[in-house]
Scaffold this motif. Sequence first.
Motif, PDB file in Angstrom:
ATOM      1  N   UNK A 218     -47.300  -2.592 -79.266  1.00 16.39           N
ATOM      2  CA  UNK A 218     -46.911  -1.269 -79.724  1.00 16.39           C
ATOM      3  C   UNK A 218     -47.463  -0.920 -81.106  1.00 16.39           C
ATOM      4  N   UNK A 219     -47.629  -1.924 -81.964  1.00 14.74           N
ATOM      5  CA  UNK A 219     -48.162  -1.650 -83.293  1.00 14.74           C
ATOM      6  C   UNK A 219     -49.599  -1.159 -83.228  1.00 14.74           C
ATOM      7  N   UNK A 220     -50.422  -1.828 -82.413  1.00 19.15           N
ATOM      8  CA  UNK A 220     -51.811  -1.388 -82.249  1.00 19.15           C
ATOM      9  C   UNK A 220     -51.853  -0.034 -81.543  1.00 19.15           C
ATOM     10  N   UNK A 221     -50.919   0.190 -80.632  1.00 21.83           N
ATOM     11  CA  UNK A 221     -50.858   1.473 -79.933  1.00 21.83           C
ATOM     12  C   UNK A 221     -50.572   2.579 -80.940  1.00 21.83           C
ATOM     13  N   UNK A 222     -49.591   2.359 -81.808  1.00 18.64           N
ATOM     14  CA  UNK A 222     -49.232   3.363 -82.808  1.00 18.64           C
ATOM     15  C   UNK A 222     -50.374   3.595 -83.788  1.00 18.64           C
ATOM     16  N   UNK A 223     -51.069   2.534 -84.190  1.00 19.63           N
ATOM     17  CA  UNK A 223     -52.225   2.631 -85.093  1.00 19.63           C
ATOM     18  C   UNK A 223     -53.252   3.604 -84.521  1.00 19.63           C
ATOM     19  N   UNK A 224     -53.573   3.453 -83.227  1.00 20.12           N
ATOM     20  CA  UNK A 224     -54.577   4.322 -82.593  1.00 20.12           C
ATOM     21  C   UNK A 224     -54.028   5.720 -82.313  1.00 20.12           C
ATOM     22  N   UNK A 225     -52.715   5.820 -82.077  1.00 22.82           N
ATOM     23  CA  UNK A 225     -52.114   7.149 -81.921  1.00 22.82           C
ATOM     24  C   UNK A 225     -52.233   7.923 -83.235  1.00 22.82           C
ATOM     25  N   UNK A 226     -52.068   7.232 -84.355  1.00 23.01           N
ATOM     26  CA  UNK A 226     -52.177   7.880 -85.662  1.00 23.01           C
ATOM     27  C   UNK A 226     -53.599   8.397 -85.881  1.00 23.01           C
ATOM     28  N   UNK A 227     -54.604   7.603 -85.471  1.00 18.83           N
ATOM     29  CA  UNK A 227     -55.994   8.041 -85.589  1.00 18.83           C
ATOM     30  C   UNK A 227     -56.255   9.256 -84.700  1.00 18.83           C
ATOM     31  N   UNK A 228     -55.732   9.213 -83.468  1.00 21.36           N
ATOM     32  CA  UNK A 228     -55.922  10.317 -82.525  1.00 21.36           C
ATOM     33  C   UNK A 228     -55.330  11.599 -83.103  1.00 21.36           C
ATOM     34  N   UNK A 229     -54.149  11.482 -83.711  1.00 16.93           N
ATOM     35  CA  UNK A 229     -53.509  12.657 -84.292  1.00 16.93           C
ATOM     36  C   UNK A 229     -54.247  13.171 -85.516  1.00 16.93           C
ATOM     37  N   UNK A 230     -54.737  12.285 -86.361  1.00 18.98           N
ATOM     38  CA  UNK A 230     -55.460  12.715 -87.566  1.00 18.98           C
ATOM     39  C   UNK A 230     -56.693  13.532 -87.201  1.00 18.98           C
ATOM     40  N   UNK A 231     -57.359  13.199 -86.095  1.00 16.83           N
ATOM     41  CA  UNK A 231     -58.561  13.917 -85.665  1.00 16.83           C
ATOM     42  C   UNK A 231     -58.237  15.196 -84.910  1.00 16.83           C
ATOM     43  N   UNK A 232     -57.030  15.290 -84.401  1.00 22.64           N
ATOM     44  CA  UNK A 232     -56.562  16.499 -83.706  1.00 22.64           C
ATOM     45  C   UNK A 232     -55.140  16.779 -84.170  1.00 22.64           C
ATOM     46  N   UNK A 233     -54.984  17.239 -85.399  1.00 22.16           N
ATOM     47  CA  UNK A 233     -53.650  17.453 -85.977  1.00 22.16           C
ATOM     48  C   UNK A 233     -52.765  18.403 -85.185  1.00 22.16           C
ATOM     49  N   UNK A 234     -53.372  19.277 -84.386  1.00 23.54           N
ATOM     50  CA  UNK A 234     -52.574  20.240 -83.629  1.00 23.54           C
ATOM     51  C   UNK A 234     -51.836  19.578 -82.458  1.00 23.54           C
TER      52      UNK A 234
END
Length: 334
Positions: free
Chosen positions: A139-155
């Motif tokens: 889950x930690x690695x999942x959240x890390x990549x979710x954060x990256x996905x959101x930063x590139x598509x903040x909407x």
Amino acid sequence: LHSAPAASLPVVLSVLILLALTEASLAQPNQVAIADLGPRPTRPAQLDKIRHDLTVAGYELPKQGDGDPETDSSRLPDISSLLESAEQAYEKFDFDQALASLKSIDSQLKHLALTEEGSALRSRRFLLEGLVHFAQGDKEMAKFHFRLAHRLQPSTLKLDAGNHRPSVVTLYAKAVSENHSAGKTQLSQEAQPLGAKLFLDGLPLPDEPQRGPHLVTVQAPGYQSQSSVYDFSKKSEVAIALTALPKTRTWQALLSEAAQSSQKDTERYGPLASYAQVDSLVILRTSDEGTKAALYRHGDGSVGPWTSPGSMQWQSSLSRDEDRTVAAIKSPQT
């Protein structure tokens, strides 16, 4: 880029060689690229007409576009297709294959320039990796990549509950929350070569970016852009050594040089044909007086007459009948 805490060889034989080369050129279409030297951009309808005439004359335009194998718009469909393959592997629970596909995508995404389409593809890529890690129990690695996905598509503030499990939706929401509440860190930057610019998640690098995972991109005139993921919160001090960008001139840089050059034709247009890996080059010049085109043949360095596309003289300059005539009189043993 440094990141710190908030505080801180005869005649007969020659003829035979010529005939053999002609035979080879007929066996494989002569590839041609289009070099638009300006100063005004050529109208799309005019470009379509030129492409049509080239195809009728027996030339082949490379798939990647008008000469530039590095054009981002030509890469996007391939990257998207690879991403779809990775998503299909994930849906079949083949997580190892999904991750392997993502790695093959990274080699192309790494040098992709900053565009809205590029950011969307990168975000989709990071989201998929997060989903794979979640399915594998990390889950930690999942959240890390979710954060990256959101930063590139903040909407994209939340995932569709109809497409994802509740626990995945919840973890993504937590990743978004952590992005919003992350503390800031101060940066001092020094970039080489001169004129290089740094970006964070597709935006100009701020003086005080938020802590956490980010996509750092470097762009410089005449160089490929380069992107890598860094975490600005793992250490109190982070020293990032950016890999030197390849010192290869880009298609746009070569076009600019050719447009301004006073060199002989071979020296002027040869680098463009070599870069695009084509046999011939259609050189375009569009100004207030209209568009003029000429055909540069890379084999002998010759440039045909400058004519207006659509004229009989233009179509005649593209004819390869002389090649077919030579090929027809040679013996089958040649």
